[in-house]
Each structure stands twice: as structure tokens, then as C-alpha cells.
Design an enzyme around this catalytic site. Structure first.
Site, PDB file in Angstrom:
ATOM      1  N   ARG A 146       0.833  -1.365   0.094  1.00  0.00           N
ATOM      2  CA  ARG A 146       0.128   0.122  -0.076  1.00  0.00           C
ATOM      3  C   ARG A 146       0.650   1.403   0.035  1.00  0.00           C
ATOM      4  NH1 ARG A 146      -5.467   0.840   1.449  1.00  0.00           N
ATOM      5  NH2 ARG A 146      -5.985   2.803   1.061  1.00  0.00           N
TER       6      ARG A 146
ATOM      7  N   HIS B 217      11.020 -22.522   8.373  1.00  0.00           N
ATOM      8  CA  HIS B 217      10.327 -22.648   7.086  1.00  0.00           C
ATOM      9  C   HIS B 217       8.967 -23.433   7.038  1.00  0.00           C
ATOM     10  CE1 HIS B 217      10.825 -20.859   2.940  1.00  0.00           C
ATOM     11  NE2 HIS B 217       9.802 -21.790   2.808  1.00  0.00           N
TER      12      HIS B 217
ATOM     13  N   HIS C 103      14.506 -10.809   7.090  1.00  0.00           N
ATOM     14  CA  HIS C 103      15.209 -11.174   5.951  1.00  0.00           C
ATOM     15  C   HIS C 103      15.346 -10.017   5.038  1.00  0.00           C
ATOM     16  CE1 HIS C 103      16.212 -14.890   3.424  1.00  0.00           C
ATOM     17  NE2 HIS C 103      16.910 -13.739   3.043  1.00  0.00           N
TER      18      HIS C 103
ATOM     19  N   GLU D  66      18.496 -12.564   8.475  1.00  0.00           N
ATOM     20  CA  GLU D  66      18.970 -13.434   7.648  1.00  0.00           C
ATOM     21  C   GLU D  66      19.144 -12.824   6.430  1.00  0.00           C
ATOM     22  OE1 GLU D  66      15.680 -16.677   9.241  1.00  0.00           O
ATOM     23  OE2 GLU D  66      15.435 -15.704   7.272  1.00  0.00           O
TER      24      GLU D  66
END
Length: 247
Positions: free
Chosen positions: A18, A200, A43, A72
Site C-alpha cells: 500500500r 520454514h 530477512h 537473515e
């Protein structure tokens, strides 16, 4: 107890879709901390599709001395525009942990780990620099990886097992083989003196089974599932549910 580090990338994705500053990533971090999480993960990528360098710096300022901060990223990806590179970001904010991940722009998300034997020479000086900065270093690896003694020699302290295949096997109703591969990988890493993280596609549905199979699991980094579940039950409630599973 296994530390829960909440990955806030999806908060940044929603904000970026947005424009502007809403939802506020620092407010999301504060909500997670108040709910009891032990860490925050981001990340940043060179294409800045979600978390941006200014987010990394803003979070560092608010998190310091409160919870662990895990950044990360691909250590081999160079500077691009406002993105200074992962190592440069680590120099600026000195996070608790840097998780090195071999991802590229073409990947929708991280989907494989390092080849430890092949990548070790390139990783050695970068790991050394991160250690000098006071950052704990974790390497993203596939279940079934070996050669963890090589990682320990260059100063790596942890691995993070890529749990995407386990999550898919769990969803398919047959997780035993993938879970055994993760458990064997964890044992090999721990025998080499490395602590074990995982992340993950871990979710409230599959996390308990995974944790029970991995003695000594140090940390889980969870973002996509947790933020998705938070749409239905609230962010703080979702964090508390994960902590209950980990206990």
C-alpha cells in the site's frame, strides 16, 4: 525452552503493498515481545521486496537489550541501491545472530541450504568478520547435510535446518521420513559442536511433532504461518500459542 523468533517479513509485505508506514513493523515487534517471544527475525533482500534497510536499523534500536535479533540473508549478494549488503547491515546494527542463506532474487522464498563443502572457502572470511562483530553465525542447511565439522572450524556456531520439505510431508500425512532426516541432521550438527535452529513453513499444526523429534532444539524462526494465523486469532494470541507448543 526452545526460543521463538518471530519473522516480521510479512508485516513489511503488507505495508509495502500500500505504501506508507502501516502496518508499523516496530509496533508488530513490540506486540510479539509483550506476548513473550524471545527474538525477532528479519530477512532483508537486495530487491527490498519486504523488509528494508531502514527497518533493520529501526528494529535494532528498539530491540537492543530486550530480545534476540536475528538477521537473515545472502552474504554473497552485493550492495544495490539503498541495500548495503548483509555484512554491511550487520556492521551497522550488530544483531545477536546472522543467519546466512543462499537465496537469490528469483526465489519466491528461501528453498535450499548451503553446500557446506563447496561453499566453505567463500564463507570463511565472512563468518570471521561476523564473529569479530560479536554476532553468532548460523548457516541455513538442508536436511541430510553433512560436513558440519568444516562449519565449526571456521567459526559457525549454529545451523538452521530448512523445514519446508518436512512441513509439506506433514501436510501430505506422511512426515516420518522427512522428520527422521531432520533429526539425523540435528544429531550430526550437535556432534560437531553446533547448536540447531529450524525454520520454514513451521506452523501450530506441525511444530509440536517437530520439536519432540529434535532434542536440544535451540530456536525456531516462524513468520509466514504465524502471521497468517494472526489474521484469525490476533498476533499476540498466535505468539502465545506457539510458546505453549514449545513448552
Amino acid at each position: 525452552m526452545t526460543l521463538l523468533s518471530v519473522n516480521l517479513n510479512k508485516i513489511a509485505v503488507l505495508r509495502n503493498s500500500r505504501g506508507g508506514n502501516s502496518p508499523d513493523i516496530c509496533r508488530a515487534a513490540q506486540t510479539c515481545i509483550e506476548a513473550g517471544c524471545g527474538g525477532i527475525t528479519v530477512h532483508p533482500r537486495p530487491d527490498q521486496r519486504h523488509v528494508r534497510p531502514d527497518d533493520v536499523r529501526a528494529l535494532a534500536a528498539m530491540l537492543r537489550g530486550r530480545v534476540e535479533y536475528n538477521i537473515e540473508g545472502n552474504p554473497f549478494a552485493g550492495p544495490r541501491g539503498d541495500y548495503p549488503g548483509l555484512i554491511a547491515l550487520a556492521r551497522q546494527v550488530r544483531p545477536t545472530q546472522v543467519t546466512l542463506v543462499p537465496d537469490g532474487d528469483g526465489q519466491l522464498t528461501s528453498d535450499h541450504g548451503f553446500d557446506l563443502r563447496q561453499d566453505m572457502a567463500r564463507l570463511r572470511p565472512l563468518v570471521g568478520e561476523l564473529n569479530e562483530l560479536g554476532c553468532r553465525v548460523s548457516l541455513f542447511v538442508d536436511a541430510g547435510s553433512r560436513d558440519f565439522d568444516l562449519a565449526a572450524v571456521i567459526g559457525v556456531q549454529r545451523i538452521e535446518i530448512y523445514t519446508g520439505p518436512y512441513a509439506q510431508a506433514f501436510a501430505d500425512g506422511d512426515p516420518a521420513g522427512a522428520l527422521a532426516a531432520c533429526a539425523d541432521t540435528a544429531r550430526r550438527a550437535q556432534q560437531a559442536g553446533l547448536a540447531v535452529n529450524a525454520g520454514h513453513d513451521l506452523s501450530q499444526a506441525n511444530l509440536g511433532t517437530f520439536k519432540a523429534a529434535i532434542p536440544g532444539l535451540a530456536e525456531v524462526s516462524i513468520g509466514h504461518a504465524l502471521i497468517g494465523e494472526a489474521l484469525y486469532e490476533g498476533l499476540a494470541t498466535s505468539v502465545r500459542h506457539y510458546l505453549q507448543i514449545l513448552r
